[in-house]
Enzyme design. Structure first.
Site, PDB file in Angstrom:
ATOM      1  N   HIS A  73       0.858  -1.186   0.000  1.00 49.68           N
ATOM      2  CA  HIS A  73       0.000   0.000   0.000  1.00 49.68           C
ATOM      3  C   HIS A  73       0.898   1.242   0.000  1.00 49.68           C
ATOM      4  CE1 HIS A  73      -2.773   3.121   1.374  1.00 49.68           C
ATOM      5  NE2 HIS A  73      -3.754   2.333   0.984  1.00 49.68           N
ATOM      6  N   GLU A 129       0.732   4.122   1.333  1.00 50.57           N
ATOM      7  CA  GLU A 129       0.978   4.748   2.636  1.00 50.57           C
ATOM      8  C   GLU A 129       2.048   3.983   3.412  1.00 50.57           C
ATOM      9  OE1 GLU A 129      -0.922   5.485   6.981  1.00 50.57           O
ATOM     10  OE2 GLU A 129      -2.379   5.472   5.347  1.00 50.57           O
ATOM     11  N   CYS A 186      -6.698   6.959  11.834  1.00 49.31           N
ATOM     12  CA  CYS A 186      -7.196   8.329  11.880  1.00 49.31           C
ATOM     13  C   CYS A 186      -8.647   8.393  12.323  1.00 49.31           C
ATOM     14  CB  CYS A 186      -7.000   8.994  10.521  1.00 49.31           C
ATOM     15  SG  CYS A 186      -8.238   8.524   9.297  1.00 49.31           S
TER      16      CYS A 186
END
Length: 331
Positions: free
Chosen positions: A128, A130, A198
């Site tokens: 991924h 990120e 988050c």
């Protein structure tokens, strides 16, 4: 053949502050500098958003060698490694960084603890962007684990100074389980003061936990590459509700709705509300008569734009004064 009666909308759903900001950075760069604006990787993981920006003059690339010298380049919301950052600077691009501030927060934490001699265990999905960006903040010393089994196999060079970080868009429950396994094996591991997952990921998953028991089918609007959208579908299924993820209304299949009275609908953090509206229209065409929005947290988080892209709507002039930068309340 019973047809759906009611659509229940999850709250919150759809765009988060980091996605809003990333898209706005590309749009403002296009308005200010004109097309083309180059974007490294999909700005956010949504097909509709990417195609919309392509139509406006954004060019999406993976390799910096595909960007002509002197061009304007935007880094995607997922963040980039130090190597990518350094290469972009060396090539002389004009750079705007659309990395989500909550991803940057993880990068800053990694850099700070690395200076203190820490090694890291990162919980995330291999490949991924990120994860590649966060792991690429250091040359070595970050060990990726994808599940509890991986934790048993990790071999850090030392265990006195070990910290755990996570991708921001994971399943909250999976991450807690994997973190517990890390803690069991490395009791002195340092954990982030606030979890790295988050606020938007947490809120959308919490909403699905409330939504799923109320409905017989959950539809998640999101693209296949979107980590947080995939987690929403998995979560609904894990709670025992039939769940499908669709990139657009065209992907809905009439047979999914046979014998279903109530349909739950949510959207990943990179999916625009227009797609949700189109899905609602399609389900209404299959017979649904009412739409109700669940009670849920109202998100008020806003992130400031990078310097050089703040434009006063009234005058069209650039705003240069520094506004106090505030982080998301309570996160």
């Amino acid at each position: 053949m019973h047809k759906p009666q009611e659509i229940v909308l999850a709250e919150p759903r759809g765009f988060c502050a980091g996605v809003d900001r990333a898209i706005e950075i590309v749009e403002r760069a296009l308005a200010k500098f004109g097309a083309p604006i180059y974007v490294r990787h999909e700005i956010v993981h949504n097909t509709y958003v990417v195609n919309d920006l392509k139509a406006k003059g954004a060019i999406f690339i993976e390799e910096l060698s595909d960007v002509p010298p002197g061009a304007t380049l935007v880094f995607s919301a997922h963040g980039v490694s130090r190597a990518v950052q350094q290469e972009a600077e060396a090539r002389g691009f004009s750079i705007f960084d659309a990395t989500c501030p909550l991803v940057t927060k993880v990068h800053v934490e990694v850099a700070k603890l690395a200076k203190e001699g820490y090694e890291f265990i990162m919980i995330g999905h291999k490949g991924h962007p990120e994860v590649e960006g966060t792991m690429g903040q250091l040359d070595h010393g970050i060990h990726l684990v994808e599940d509890v089994e991986d934790v048993a196999r990790v071999q850090p060079a030392q265990t006195a100074k070990l910290a755990v970080v996570t991708q921001t868009t994971l399943s909250v429950d999976d991450a807690a389980e994997i973190t517990a396994a890390v803690r069991a094996r490395f009791p002195h591991v340092r954990e982030p003061k606030q979890q790295d997952i988050c606020y938007a990921t947490q809120n959308r998953q919490d909403a699905v936990k409330i939504l799923s028991p109320q409905v017989e089918l959950v539809i998640v609007v999101g693209s296949p590459t979107s980590s947080n959208s995939n987690r929403l579908r998995e979560l609904a299924a894990r709670l025992g509700t039939q769940a499908y993820m669709v990139d657009s209304a065209q992907e809905l299949r009439p047979e999914w709705f046979d014998g279903v009275a109530r349909v739950g609908l949510t959207a990943g953090a990179s999916a625009p509300e227009i797609l949700v509206r189109q899905v609602i229209d399609r389900i209404k065409a299959l017979g649904a008569v009412s739409v109700r929005t669940m009670d849920g947290i109202e998100e008020t988080v806003k992130f400031p734009l990078p310097k050089g892209l703040k434009i006063d709507g009234a005058t069209g002039l650039e705003i240069t004064e520094r506004r106090p930068e505030t982080g998301p309340a309570g996160h």
